[in-house]
Design a protein around this motif. Structure first.
Motif, PDB file in Angstrom:
ATOM      1  N   LYS A 157     -40.052   5.637   6.876  1.00  0.00           N
ATOM      2  CA  LYS A 157     -39.486   6.481   5.834  1.00  0.00           C
ATOM      3  C   LYS A 157     -38.542   7.510   6.444  1.00  0.00           C
ATOM      4  N   ILE A 158     -37.352   7.612   5.882  1.00  0.00           N
ATOM      5  CA  ILE A 158     -36.384   8.598   6.357  1.00  0.00           C
ATOM      6  C   ILE A 158     -36.947   9.989   6.083  1.00  0.00           C
ATOM      7  N   GLN A 159     -36.983  10.836   7.091  1.00  0.00           N
ATOM      8  CA  GLN A 159     -37.563  12.162   6.933  1.00  0.00           C
ATOM      9  C   GLN A 159     -36.551  13.139   6.340  1.00  0.00           C
ATOM     10  N   SER A 160     -37.032  13.950   5.415  1.00  0.00           N
ATOM     11  CA  SER A 160     -36.159  14.988   4.863  1.00  0.00           C
ATOM     12  C   SER A 160     -36.286  16.212   5.761  1.00  0.00           C
ATOM     13  N   GLY A 161     -35.704  17.299   5.358  1.00  0.00           N
ATOM     14  CA  GLY A 161     -35.822  18.510   6.148  1.00  0.00           C
ATOM     15  C   GLY A 161     -34.833  18.549   7.288  1.00  0.00           C
ATOM     16  N   LYS A 162     -33.972  17.549   7.335  1.00  0.00           N
ATOM     17  CA  LYS A 162     -32.945  17.550   8.371  1.00  0.00           C
ATOM     18  C   LYS A 162     -31.568  17.549   7.724  1.00  0.00           C
ATOM     19  N   GLY A 163     -31.427  18.347   6.695  1.00  0.00           N
ATOM     20  CA  GLY A 163     -30.143  18.440   6.012  1.00  0.00           C
ATOM     21  C   GLY A 163     -29.961  17.336   4.996  1.00  0.00           C
ATOM     22  N   SER A 164     -28.716  17.010   4.697  1.00  0.00           N
ATOM     23  CA  SER A 164     -28.429  16.075   3.618  1.00  0.00           C
ATOM     24  C   SER A 164     -28.605  14.633   4.070  1.00  0.00           C
ATOM     25  N   LEU A 165     -28.629  13.726   3.104  1.00  0.00           N
ATOM     26  CA  LEU A 165     -28.803  12.298   3.377  1.00  0.00           C
ATOM     27  C   LEU A 165     -27.438  11.610   3.374  1.00  0.00           C
ATOM     28  N   HIS A 166     -27.160  10.850   4.418  1.00  0.00           N
ATOM     29  CA  HIS A 166     -25.926  10.069   4.468  1.00  0.00           C
ATOM     30  C   HIS A 166     -26.294   8.596   4.469  1.00  0.00           C
ATOM     31  N   ILE A 167     -25.671   7.840   3.600  1.00  0.00           N
ATOM     32  CA  ILE A 167     -25.902   6.398   3.564  1.00  0.00           C
ATOM     33  C   ILE A 167     -24.552   5.717   3.665  1.00  0.00           C
ATOM     34  N   GLU A 168     -24.457   4.698   4.467  1.00  0.00           N
ATOM     35  CA  GLU A 168     -23.232   3.916   4.511  1.00  0.00           C
ATOM     36  C   GLU A 168     -23.613   2.451   4.399  1.00  0.00           C
ATOM     37  N   MET A 169     -23.052   1.779   3.413  1.00  0.00           N
ATOM     38  CA  MET A 169     -23.425   0.384   3.167  1.00  0.00           C
ATOM     39  C   MET A 169     -22.233  -0.544   3.292  1.00  0.00           C
ATOM     40  N   ASP A 170     -22.525  -1.814   3.593  1.00  0.00           N
ATOM     41  CA  ASP A 170     -21.489  -2.842   3.677  1.00  0.00           C
ATOM     42  C   ASP A 170     -21.373  -3.591   2.353  1.00  0.00           C
ATOM     43  N   GLN A 171     -20.243  -4.287   2.195  1.00  0.00           N
ATOM     44  CA  GLN A 171     -20.075  -5.085   0.984  1.00  0.00           C
ATOM     45  C   GLN A 171     -20.849  -6.395   1.055  1.00  0.00           C
ATOM     46  N   VAL A 172     -21.452  -6.730  -0.069  1.00  0.00           N
ATOM     47  CA  VAL A 172     -22.103  -8.031  -0.204  1.00  0.00           C
ATOM     48  C   VAL A 172     -21.004  -9.103  -0.247  1.00  0.00           C
ATOM     49  N   PRO A 173     -21.209 -10.256   0.396  1.00  0.00           N
ATOM     50  CA  PRO A 173     -20.176 -11.297   0.344  1.00  0.00           C
ATOM     51  C   PRO A 173     -19.930 -11.780  -1.090  1.00  0.00           C
ATOM     52  N   LYS A 174     -18.769 -12.340  -1.311  1.00  0.00           N
ATOM     53  CA  LYS A 174     -18.397 -12.808  -2.655  1.00  0.00           C
ATOM     54  C   LYS A 174     -19.076 -14.153  -2.909  1.00  0.00           C
TER      55      LYS A 174
END
Lengths: 348, 348
Positions: free
Chosen positions: B216-233
């Motif tokens: 589980k990603i821990q909170s309390g370390k500032g904001s959450l950044h998520i970067e995702m890739d595109q699903v193939p067509k």
């Protein structure tokens, strides 16, 4: 009060900032009016009231919601516990995520135990003109399902008749935060007879309305970047401001057991409430740990003010699914909490 | 085939890269074995088969899932359409998000129409010793609910008896992609008698397993950044590789109506399938638009190869909820598609 009106030390929104900038849902006033009537009636009738929160909150990425971040929770813990609180004589405000499990109907999940599978249609066969839908068609319950259905139905009807269950629905973390604050304010009339059983899986992050996209985020423009802010530490506000005397139980869910107890202690030290129930994602149906401050003095805050170390009591509660497959751990959790609540009330 | 085995022009994973790097769920083989048996039986019995996908896919942020991105969908469109396809004589593979609505049980949502509310308990009152659970306790259905329940139950039992409904469950977008590919490969034996009704709300983005946090990603370390890739067509692969002759219907859901038709046309030009059903989030229960290429030659691809402009037919389908509150638009959608499928088969 100052502690919750300033920006947090790690830059998160304070609760006050949060409520000043994020608007409530349009149904909040109407929802709370009904909670007030419910709380007043329970007060008159001398019942204890527990607020059970259940299910996961969402964080919408768009104003016209297509995509959202969610927290995993079917709502089993909350729905099951609510039934045992009702059985123990409590009135229950069941505040749950839309479509998560609910007390009583939880026994008949459409995916795992669909009720259509145990209903039978019997047409009177002597008259060939009988078609489905005619008066002669009878609906009956399979014999193997009768006993459980009668028990669940009898408990459900009894609760409806007594008027001891009130249901509230949330979807987003914003709905949840506004409801929690308003319900706590309404329940304060009950003093120590109120309990907060905060089993919902609440997001630690949110996307301020001011930064949301209006329409569905378009793909085809490379990868998706999301940046979210921290949700304010709402337990601090609950304990310090919204409820002065309520008995507050929070949950800690982790997937790494080694950090469970340290995190439970840290939560008690930070918020000053009564119990943290710790559970691991993979074993949560069979064991939980109750963590509470050794000093039962809730308002002492000594562990922060004078730098002295608070000590904590940990007690594990386990069931044996191999020997008792029907046993639900929530039965024992609720039994334990009712006793702790008794002590809390008698300390008054 | 080359078009789907290279990296896409906007840098997204190709389908081949995707399946080479993202592992399937452990239950895939078992699931597909059952689909194969189902498809073979329908082939022998001469039935058309439609794959209905329904509900939203998730994108887990952690390997031990606590948080995930989700796409909004209760599954109403898919569950309702599946019932009308069954009524029209199709065999249905209903591939849906766990806990989303399902055909038949959808009429009894625990939140909006709970079945416990229309069951009654009647004890034989002449014998005061009777308690709930005794043999004399009868469970009955409220008269106002009998007619609908008998209809739903009769249709459900008939489908069970005929063996024309097969259910598959997905949670993540990864489950969905693997299942879709494997089901399409199994249904290819049916040739033009197969239809794909892709009503699921599938994420455009995913988080490669290799980049997921274990715990589980821990909170309390500032904001959450998520970067995702595109699903193939995946529609491109479906049309060009997995099914050579299936009749493919995709959906476009937007919240900004002005881009609905251009986006539907762009999808047809890009993937070369038969129909896009466009709908707006706010009016989707009352109106949809069918968009299809004027040339009904599916494999022409003329609009891309020679730069010539393909022309498209748009036809709106609307119902009037004020006059016919019980009418479901899916009844008309399915009727229209069955006709288009007839033509598709006769073009062989």
């Amino acid at each position: 009060m100052a502690s919750t009106t300033q920006t947090d030390d790690d830059g998160a929104f304070s609760a006050e900032q949060y409520f000043a900038t994020q608007p409530p849902s349009p149904s909040l006033d109407q929802d709370i009016k009904k909670v007030r009537e419910f709380a007043q009636r329970q007060l008159r009738e001398g019942r204890r009231v527990v607020l059970v929160t259940s299910g996961g909150t969402t964080v919408p990425l768009e104003l016209n919601v297509v995509r959202f971040l969610d927290n995993f929770s079917a709502g089993t813990r909350g729905a099951t516990s609510a039934e045992y609180f009702l059985k123990a004589g409590y009135a229950v405000i069941f505040m749950h995520r839309q479509f998560s499990l609910q007390p009583f109907s939880r026994h008949y999940s459409h995916s795992t135990h669909p009720f259509l599978d145990f209903l039978e249609l019997d047409s009177a066969e002597t008259e060939p003109s009988n078609v489905a839908g005619s008066d002669a068609t009878r609906i009956s319950v399979k014999p193997s399902e009768r006993k459980q259905l009668i028990e669940v139905l009898a408990a459900y009807k009894a609760v409806q008749k007594a008027g001891t269950l009130h249901t509230l629905t949330f979807v987003t973390v914003n709905d949840y935060l506004w409801l929690l604050r308003a319900v706590a304010q309404e329940l304060s009339v009950l003093g120590r007879s109120s309990m907060y059983y905060l089993a919902a899986a609440v997001s630690d992050f949110f996307l301020p309305r001011q930064r949301m996209a209006e329409h569905k985020i378009q793909s085809g423009k490379g990868s998706l970047h999301i940046e979210m802010d921290q949700v304010p530490k709402i337990l601090k506000s609950l304990v310090d401001e919204w409820t002065r005397e309520g008995f507050v139980v929070s949950f800690k869910l982790e997937t790494d057991t080694s950090i469970l107890i340290p995190k439970a202690r840290a939560a008690l030290a930070r918020y000053g409430h009564q119990v943290v129930i710790g559970n691991d994602l993979h074993t949560r149906k069979y064991q939980v740990v109750f963590v509470s401050p050794a000093s039962s003095h809730r308002r002492s805050s000594s562990q922060k003010a004078d730098g002295g170390e608070e000590s904590y009591i940990e007690s594990w509660l386990r069931i044996d699914p191999a020997s008792y497959p029907q046993k639900e751990i929530e039965e024992d959790i609720v039994k334990e909490l009712v006793q702790l609540h008794d002590s809390w009330i008698s300390m008054q």
